[in-house]
Design an enzyme around this catalytic site. Structure first.
Site, short mmCIF file in Angstrom:
data_model
loop_
_atom_site.label_atom_id
_atom_site.label_comp_id
_atom_site.label_asym_id
_atom_site.label_seq_id
_atom_site.Cartn_x
_atom_site.Cartn_y
_atom_site.Cartn_z
N GLY A 165 37.57 44.57 32.87
CA GLY A 165 36.88 43.34 32.50
C GLY A 165 37.83 42.19 32.36
N SER A 166 37.52 41.30 31.43
CA SER A 166 38.28 40.06 31.32
C SER A 166 39.61 40.25 30.61
CB SER A 166 37.45 39.02 30.55
OG SER A 166 37.39 39.39 29.18
N LYS A 196 30.49 52.86 26.05
CA LYS A 196 29.74 51.72 25.55
C LYS A 196 29.14 51.03 26.78
CE LYS A 196 30.96 47.43 24.62
NZ LYS A 196 29.80 46.76 25.27
N GLU A 204 42.71 33.17 37.01
CA GLU A 204 41.61 33.69 37.82
C GLU A 204 40.35 32.85 37.62
OE1 GLU A 204 40.52 37.71 36.79
OE2 GLU A 204 39.37 38.01 38.63
N CYS A 206 37.56 42.49 41.38
CA CYS A 206 38.87 42.24 40.75
C CYS A 206 39.95 42.07 41.81
CB CYS A 206 39.27 43.34 39.78
SG CYS A 206 38.33 44.85 39.92
N GLU A 220 42.04 47.12 32.83
CA GLU A 220 42.23 46.49 34.14
C GLU A 220 41.57 45.14 34.02
OE1 GLU A 220 41.05 44.85 37.01
OE2 GLU A 220 40.10 46.59 37.95
#
Lengths: 516, 516
Positions: free
Chosen positions: A232-233, A176, A383, A293, A256
């Site tokens: 991502g988030s 995607k 974060e 990240c 992750e």
């Protein structure tokens, strides 16, 4: 290459819905002209079904043929040339130099998996013949869904580590695309499809769909999907994880979700090198506008002259860094919001902030808080995605260990220390070992080497499965499972498990590691 | 040894609630005299907290010291002598011979892990020094909760494969005893505690609690619990899995939930050996009163004289097997209920049933159904835990492949075939490979060798994580994760990662496997 804005169900361009999205250039906020048609439910179904069908052939493709496919992908991606760098720049705001570097990393990663396949020992062949004849090796799980990531349009997106490791494992991939860089995705997707065709891979080994969370949800829910790779988030990563666990047949999700990558500055090191450390960390905090990240988002030291000098120097160094364009408007506005929230917490002192706004620039920001306030407020452990870092000043080393104990799971933890100090910090190291996937001595956490020893994955919430990595050659282990063959005739065993070891791979035979 | 009925918080006997359970002898339905006090919430908390505390020391214990501990457990379990066999017999209804065999398997498994630790290569050490100095090895996750299993009071319970592999990994263990055999658990728990004390392991490295699902739920929910090992029913196994995923910090759950272990009887083999196969399978279906997770519960063949002869012979052979006592009243009554439900399904023909009831005897039962009826009714794919098996007769090999395709995930799949037939069955093998963890040629699925190549774990719903096994030396992988050390000084690296390889283990260094 003309961008068509279509989905690809295997090699077939598809456009079954008139809903579309457009990329936006974050540098000027203008929409790029191309329409990208969002995959509808039927296209999701067709893509995963085609992947499942392709799997029936792809699972039998030899390691050396898969390696040819991967090498061809690397070549085709490079063959896209400047057009790819330009498009990715328009869609991400990232400078050409950074994108060229990321492209190099991406193709090297693909080639690393090709080498891994040619070497062959990754299948973890184990043979026991003393009780009964049992021979085991790794096999691919089946179709894998990969989510493109906003912050690495190449390395963690269409032909990034998730795709490369899944294809290496023998799993077809449905990507995607990330909504921020659908054009970059299309260029790379077409390169992969070209490589698949040229090397005779089954149609459906790779598909690419455009869309947002609904398309992602449908892909994860499809009964033929066998695993998911995501970067991502926290919100998106955990919601995919929960969705996958609630399926009739749960599937593994490797999300992750970033981390704050705490850095411990020990006293002697600080004393002698405060200014050098500040300069080194100014670079690491602001690298890629703080959108890594592994960005160090928390710096912990013991209060005193050294930490004060470090703070001042870091503040000065951050002021000298030109603010860089962030990846998209959403990320830029979330940065401002999260930063504001964090700076308004009890006891947080703003050391450096630029109030200038405009564009989607991420202005470097530095704050400081006492360990007492830090320990009493969990918000301070969250974060802030962007060029922000928080210094925690501790009264003494006990307090520093308390801060270490309070930490959630992290991708990395770093010690800046003299050799002697590190040797005296066994208790701190022991605490930290339980908190991270990678522990660094006198370095910066940004910069994740692509190699066999890399561990890019840590305890939750850094990732949903700390036993695996999304960078490096062992990333392939996410998409395989062992299958044992008991008392099988030699001719029906895969080559990896036959007597005489025709592939010459490392195997564990009756307790001995051997290439015999 | 006097059974006290207490819980053990580490080495400390504990009895904080007056709620108790008693074991019941399934052979006569009478309760055994001892009261086993059910752990209350405080005891659950104390046990896991003590495990977490012990972890701080245990994680630093060397491989050779952990090996001494495991060997001592094996010795102490053997030193329990006949008392253990007698107690387990009273609590499980299993005959002494079977229990002695299971005990032998259990202590051999413990010793296998001791050997694995002494050899040392299991830590999967990887060193890369070409880009930066990154060195990675496996580390224990932390406290592990183990659920005792009804059907293997030794091998999958207190000192079984889950406990042995977790302790080998460096994880403290809290066992929840199975309600059916709390006395057996206590004897073995005390043997483990004695071994821990004798070998100087930290108190809390092992705890044992009595109780039912509430105690299990509290153990899984405790924030310091890091992983769970379970063998048992689908209902319990999936509810633990879901609970663990919904924690604030999700943790891995390795539930092994059994399967129907389909067996494909191919035509030529059937033609020449129908009677021999029937006799072999009568033994496998009724082994341990059909209470093995690898019991062949589904036998698939093509209709005709061969399958008819097999059916008749299997029916005759099953009639000759004395019904054996089942593990407990609940299992015996569930067997009758599930069997009745299955036999009442459309198209199911009862080939052999004994209506005699009484005691908790499990009477062997055989049924047969056409593939058409089988394919249209999912109930027929459900496990009947006990000495029951269902023959599916297919019109032709296409139909047989359809049945193969319809199967859910399994621990095992078996082909009974001539070499030529197997060679002609590549398409069937290819389908089956996706359905199971272990594929067997001309054998029975019961009998799970304890070795490095064993894979006892298959796609859901056989287990919750098909990437791992609960039997064999790689079971240790369930309880570890990799940690990378970057640029660490030699003296602070674990021995496994130091230059010169002081432990002489197999390592992957810059792409080469070496013991250098």
């Amino acid at each position: 290459m003309m961008i068509k804005g279509v989905n690809f169900i295997g090699s077939t361009p598809s456009h079954k819905s008139d809903n579309f999205l457009q990329a936006v250039n974050p540098e000027n906020g203008t929409s790029l002209p191309e329409k990208f048609f969002i995959a509808n439910e039927e296209e999701v179904r067709l893509a995963v079904n085609k992947a499942a069908e392709a799997f029936q052939a792809y699972k039998h493709v030899s390691g050396s043929d898969k390696a040819r496919f991967l090498d061809a992908i690397a070549d085709e991606v490079m063959a896209l040339g400047d057009e790819l760098i330009e498009r990715a720049g328009q869609e991400s705001g990232l400078p050409a130099g950074r994108l060229e570097g990321e492209r190099g990393r991406t193709v090297n990663q693909i080639k690393m998996f090709a080498d891994l396949l040619r070497e062959g020992s990754w299948v973890d062949a184990r043979i026991d013949t003393e009780q009964s004849d049992i021979r085991t090796m790794s096999y691919p799980l089946g179709p894998v869904v990969v989510f493109g990531a906003s912050n690495f349009p190449f390395a963690f997106s269409t032909a990034g580590g998730d795709t490369a490791s899944a294809l290496a494992a023998g799993c077809p991939v449905v990507v995607k695309s990330h909504e921020s860089h659908p054009g970059t995705n299309e260029l790379v997707a077409r390169a992969i499809l070209k490589a698949a065709e040229a090397t005779g891979m089954p149609d459906g080994v790779f598909s690419s769909l455009n869309g947002g969370p609904d398309v992602g949800k449908a892909l994860v829910s499809h009964p033929q999907t066998c695993a998911v790779g995501f970067t991502g988030s926290y919100g998106a990563g955990t919601s995919i994880f929960q969705l996958a666990n609630q399926r009739e047949v749960p599937i593994p999700v490797y999300s992750e979700m970033g981390s704050i990558n705490p850095v411990f500055l020990l006293e002697q090191k600080l004393k002698s090198e405060a200014e050098e450390l500040a300069s080194q960390y100014a670079g690491s905090v602001t690298l890629g506008a703080g959108q890594f990240c592994t960005k160090p988002g928390l710096i912990i030291g013991i209060e005193g002259d050294g930490l004060d000098r470090f703070t001042r120097s870091l503040s000065t160094a951050l002021q000298e860094v030109d603010p860089a364009c962030m990846l998209n408007e959403g990320i830029a506005s979330t940065y401002l919001k999260k930063r504001k929230e964090l700076l308004s917490q009890h006891g947080v002192e703003t050391v450096w902030i630029s109030d200038s706004t405009g564009g989607n620039l991420g202005h470097p920001t530095l704050a400081r808080v006492s360990s007492t306030d830090f320990l009493s407020n969990r918000t301070l452990s969250e974060e802030v995605f962007g060029p922000f870092t928080l210094i925690v000043s501790c009264k003494d080393s006990d307090e520093l260990e308390k801060v270490a104990r309070s930490l959630q799971g992290q991708l990395t933890l770093t010690f800046m220390a003299t050799d002697e100090e590190l040797a005296d910090s066994k208790s701190l190291i022991s605490i930290c070992r339980e908190k991270a996937g990678r522990v660094i001595f006198n370095g910066v956490p940004t910069g994740v080497a692509v190699c066999a020893a890399m561990q890019h994955g840590g305890p939750f919430p850094a990732t949903t499965d700390s036993k695996f990595t999304s960078v490096g050659s062992t990333a392939i282990r996410r998409f395989i499972r062992p299958i044992a063959f008991q008392s099988f005739p030699q001719t029906l065993l895969p080559e990896e498990l036959r007597d005489g070891n025709p592939l010459g791979i490392m195997r564990l035979i009756n307790g001995e590691y051997t290439r015999e």
